[in-house]
Design a protein around this motif. Structure first.
Motif, PDB file in Angstrom:
ATOM      1  N   TRP A  34       0.862  -1.148   0.042  1.00 27.58           N
ATOM      2  CA  TRP A  34      -0.036  -0.150   0.100  1.00 27.58           C
ATOM      3  C   TRP A  34       0.817   1.391  -0.032  1.00 27.58           C
ATOM      4  CZ3 TRP A  34      -4.802   1.489  -0.786  1.00 27.58           C
ATOM      5  CH2 TRP A  34      -5.950   0.525  -0.767  1.00 27.58           C
ATOM      6  N   TYR A  40       2.450   1.654  -3.385  1.00 24.60           N
ATOM      7  CA  TYR A  40       1.400   1.998  -4.527  1.00 24.60           C
ATOM      8  C   TYR A  40       1.162   3.552  -4.084  1.00 24.60           C
ATOM      9  CZ  TYR A  40      -3.645   3.083  -5.753  1.00 24.60           C
ATOM     10  OH  TYR A  40      -4.716   3.532  -6.381  1.00 24.60           O
ATOM     11  N   GLN A  45       3.094   5.775  -3.160  1.00 26.26           N
ATOM     12  CA  GLN A  45       4.372   6.548  -3.451  1.00 26.26           C
ATOM     13  C   GLN A  45       4.186   6.593  -5.006  1.00 26.26           C
ATOM     14  OE1 GLN A  45       6.930   8.229  -1.429  1.00 26.26           O
ATOM     15  NE2 GLN A  45       5.415   8.034  -0.205  1.00 26.26           N
ATOM     16  N   ARG A  46       3.633   5.608  -5.584  1.00 27.72           N
ATOM     17  CA  ARG A  46       3.641   5.565  -7.247  1.00 27.72           C
ATOM     18  C   ARG A  46       2.682   6.745  -7.522  1.00 27.72           C
ATOM     19  NH1 ARG A  46       6.119   1.244  -9.544  1.00 27.72           N
ATOM     20  NH2 ARG A  46       7.251  -0.167  -8.240  1.00 27.72           N
ATOM     21  N   VAL A  47       1.648   6.814  -6.936  1.00 30.53           N
ATOM     22  CA  VAL A  47       0.587   7.688  -7.089  1.00 30.53           C
ATOM     23  C   VAL A  47       1.082   9.156  -7.003  1.00 30.53           C
ATOM     24  CG1 VAL A  47      -1.820   8.598  -6.566  1.00 30.53           C
ATOM     25  CG2 VAL A  47      -1.355   6.238  -6.646  1.00 30.53           C
ATOM     26  N   TYR A  48       1.949   9.414  -5.852  1.00 32.87           N
ATOM     27  CA  TYR A  48       2.579  10.724  -5.581  1.00 32.87           C
ATOM     28  C   TYR A  48       3.603  11.115  -6.583  1.00 32.87           C
ATOM     29  CZ  TYR A  48       4.221  13.934  -1.971  1.00 32.87           C
ATOM     30  OH  TYR A  48       4.380  15.161  -0.956  1.00 32.87           O
ATOM     31  N   GLY A  74       2.013  14.188  -7.796  1.00 31.01           N
ATOM     32  CA  GLY A  74       2.738  15.278  -7.051  1.00 31.01           C
ATOM     33  C   GLY A  74       1.671  16.031  -6.248  1.00 31.01           C
ATOM     34  N   GLU A  75       1.898  17.362  -6.054  1.00 32.24           N
ATOM     35  CA  GLU A  75       0.870  18.118  -5.127  1.00 32.24           C
ATOM     36  C   GLU A  75      -0.747  17.934  -5.356  1.00 32.24           C
ATOM     37  OE1 GLU A  75       2.071  19.764  -2.752  1.00 32.24           O
ATOM     38  OE2 GLU A  75       4.150  20.174  -3.005  1.00 32.24           O
ATOM     39  N   GLU A 125     -11.118  12.212  -7.314  1.00 32.42           N
ATOM     40  CA  GLU A 125     -12.353  11.827  -7.998  1.00 32.42           C
ATOM     41  C   GLU A 125     -13.484  12.543  -7.292  1.00 32.42           C
ATOM     42  OE1 GLU A 125     -12.581   7.637  -7.409  1.00 32.42           O
ATOM     43  OE2 GLU A 125     -10.751   7.178  -8.039  1.00 32.42           O
ATOM     44  N   LYS A 179     -18.538  10.514  -3.336  1.00 32.70           N
ATOM     45  CA  LYS A 179     -19.805   9.747  -3.495  1.00 32.70           C
ATOM     46  C   LYS A 179     -20.868  10.079  -2.128  1.00 32.70           C
ATOM     47  CE  LYS A 179     -16.542   7.942  -6.508  1.00 32.70           C
ATOM     48  NZ  LYS A 179     -15.146   8.200  -6.362  1.00 32.70           N
ATOM     49  N   LEU A 197      -0.632  15.655   9.249  1.00 30.49           N
ATOM     50  CA  LEU A 197       0.801  15.836   9.062  1.00 30.49           C
ATOM     51  C   LEU A 197       1.625  16.645  10.066  1.00 30.49           C
ATOM     52  CD1 LEU A 197       0.450  16.877   5.247  1.00 30.49           C
ATOM     53  CD2 LEU A 197       1.264  14.805   6.363  1.00 30.49           C
ATOM     54  N   PRO A 224       2.701  13.266   3.020  1.00 28.52           N
ATOM     55  CA  PRO A 224       1.530  13.589   2.131  1.00 28.52           C
ATOM     56  C   PRO A 224       0.946  12.581   1.366  1.00 28.52           C
ATOM     57  CG  PRO A 224       3.284  15.268   1.943  1.00 28.52           C
ATOM     58  CD  PRO A 224       3.866  13.820   2.669  1.00 28.52           C
ATOM     59  N   PHE A 257     -11.313   8.941  -3.370  1.00 30.20           N
ATOM     60  CA  PHE A 257     -10.468   8.059  -3.985  1.00 30.20           C
ATOM     61  C   PHE A 257     -10.889   6.613  -3.765  1.00 30.20           C
ATOM     62  CE2 PHE A 257      -5.589   6.504  -4.375  1.00 30.20           C
ATOM     63  CZ  PHE A 257      -5.962   6.415  -5.578  1.00 30.20           C
ATOM     64  N   SER A 258     -12.012   6.386  -3.880  1.00 31.09           N
ATOM     65  CA  SER A 258     -12.728   5.153  -3.484  1.00 31.09           C
ATOM     66  C   SER A 258     -14.110   5.105  -4.176  1.00 31.09           C
ATOM     67  CB  SER A 258     -12.527   4.562  -2.070  1.00 31.09           C
ATOM     68  OG  SER A 258     -13.609   5.848  -1.359  1.00 31.09           O
ATOM     69  N   HIS A 259     -14.834   4.040  -4.233  1.00 29.28           N
ATOM     70  CA  HIS A 259     -16.047   3.901  -4.725  1.00 29.28           C
ATOM     71  C   HIS A 259     -17.133   4.590  -3.753  1.00 29.28           C
ATOM     72  CE1 HIS A 259     -14.494   1.753  -8.321  1.00 29.28           C
ATOM     73  NE2 HIS A 259     -14.131   0.996  -7.580  1.00 29.28           N
TER      74      HIS A 259
END
Lengths: 159, 284
Positions: free
Chosen positions: B117, B120, B122-125, B129-130, B137, B140, B207, B215, B229-231
């Motif tokens: 997780w 994951y 960190q890859r999205v970051y 980025g900011e 998204e 809901k 933070l 972040p 960031f979820s359904h």
């Protein structure tokens, strides 16, 4: 005098990091980023944790504006290059870019958790990432290193 | 400010490395960073920074128990997150160590997945980025994101809601810089869905205090709870919280009789997200 200095940022606080491996024996610095401390409102306990991380490394510990402080450190040592460890934080990346305006910077990749050939995983949901990553995460394990890291603890409770 | 701290003000001067005791280090940092939050607090977290402490925690991992009990307050959590955040130890080292501790890989599966997780996020970051500060998204929840308050109410931040669970979570965060992962989810859900506060206000509060604050993991988890960031939005009820905390908070809670979490999931969903329910019913 030294050709290179190592800049340690707050995402690679270990003396085994790729930057140290790349430039062994080079003078190293960690800077308490006063702008970041103020903007994120970092609490004292976070600063203590960071300081204790820094104390475990062979680094000069300073505070101030990061880019200017690293450049001054490089000048003191007559260095013409800064070596640091790669990091995805936009704050750190921006500092690398600003350093590059004044000095050569080598950014060494950190060790990956999992590698992908070609196109990376779909990042829209963790489940999509994990479906592509799972097998690679286990296949990529360095079991010999795991044994070394945990030497003396095998056979303990909770295995 | 001490003389020593003043001497170190100028450019080119190293800060001290010689501390006989931890209290000396803390006192020194109070003088060097007089503007830091919590600088007047009497104590700081007992959790020590540095790779040696991170390595000790790697060795102390109990991966199989972690998989079974990590959601419980007395579960076999690793306490590794602050060390991973600061690169004292790497995710790959943690995985390698976990697999060495267990006899069969599947006994470390859950722990390795939780490490993933972080990878994951960190890859999205890396990709946005900011952008971790912006909704990934649409929410809901049936309410526009703009209708959520941009600041957290003072009673929540001060740990004075009267809800024993939430106040206890905040005290642990402010005093120790730590919060159990399950408590992070409950607290985030309470702040966003019960109190109507935007996730970004809660993320900034975390933070400031969390020793593992990053972040990426932090903000994206807040967005997950919010439903940005979820359904669907994450929410919980009293039964769930009591089960995983062993009822530790409810027993002495001043608001136990009017607990806002004491209802079925169906009833809470109607109360918290009426517009989404109406929408669903209209569509049949």
């Amino acid at each position: 005098m030294a050709d290179r200095v190592i800049w340690v940022h707050d995402y690679a606080m270990r003396s085994t990091s790729p930057a140290f491996a790349r430039a062994p024996q080079s003078p190293a610095i960690f800077v308490f980023d006063e702008e970041w401390i103020a903007s994120e409102g970092l609490s004292l306990k976070r600063l203590v944790f960071l300081y204790e991380c820094a104390l475990e490394m062979p680094v000069s510990i300073r505070k101030g504006a990061v880019v200017e402080t690293v450049l001054a450190f490089a000048r003191e040592h007559g260095a013409s290059e800064v070596v640091t460890t790669a990091c995805v934080s936009p704050r750190i990346r921006e500092q690398v870019q600003r350093l590059r305006g004044s000095i050569r910077v080598e950014v060494v990749e950190d060790e990956p958790f999992v590698g992908f050939d070609g196109r990376g995983p779909d990042l829209r949901r963790f489940s999509r990432y994990w479906s592509k990553a799972e097998r690679r995460v286990f296949e990529g394990a360095d079991r010999g290193r795991g044994e070394l890291l945990t030497a003396g603890t095998r056979g303990g409770a909770g295995r | 400010m001490s003389r020593q701290a003043q001497d170190n003000e100028g450019s080119g001067a190293d800060l001290r490395r010689d501390f006989a005791r931890r209290e000396d280090l803390v006192a020194y940092l109070r003088a060097v960073f007089p503007g830091a939050t919590g600088v007047t607090d009497e104590r700081v977290s007992e959790t020590r920074g540095g790779r040696p402490e991170g390595l000790a925690r790697l060795c102390a991992m109990r991966p199989r128990e972690y998989g079974r009990t990590r959601n419980f307050f007395d579960g076999a959590v690793t306490g590794l997150s602050a060390y991973l955040r600061h690169g004292c130890v790497t995710l790959a080292e943690a995985r390698d160590a976990a697999l060495a501790i267990v006899d069969r890989d599947e006994d470390a599966h859950k722990l390795v997945q939780e490490l993933a997780w972080r990878d994951y996020y960190q890859r999205v970051y890396d990709a946005v980025g900011e952008g971790v500060w912006r909704d990934r998204e649409e929410w809901k929840t049936g309410r526009p994101a703009s209708s959520y308050a941009r600041e957290a109410p003072p009673d929540v931040l001060a740990g004075e809601t009267g809800l024993a669970c939430m106040d206890s979570f905040v005290r642990g965060l402010v005093e120790n810089g730590e919060m159990h992962n399950h408590a992070r989810m409950w607290f985030a859900s309470y702040l966003i869905h019960w109190r109507g506060v935007h996730w970004a206000a809660g993320a900034a509060f975390f933070l400031e205090h969390l020793l593992d604050a990053d972040p990426a993991s932090n903000n994206l988890s807040w967005q997950w709870v919010a439903s940005a960031f979820s359904h669907k939005p994450y929410f919980f009820n009293r039964e769930n919280l009591e089960r995983y905390t062993g009822g530790a908070h409810c027993a002495g809670c001043a608001r136990a009789a009017d607990c806002p979490f004491d209802a079925s999931y169906e009833a809470l969903e109607r109360r918290l997200f009426p517009a989404t329910i109406e929408g669903r019913e209209r569509r049949g």
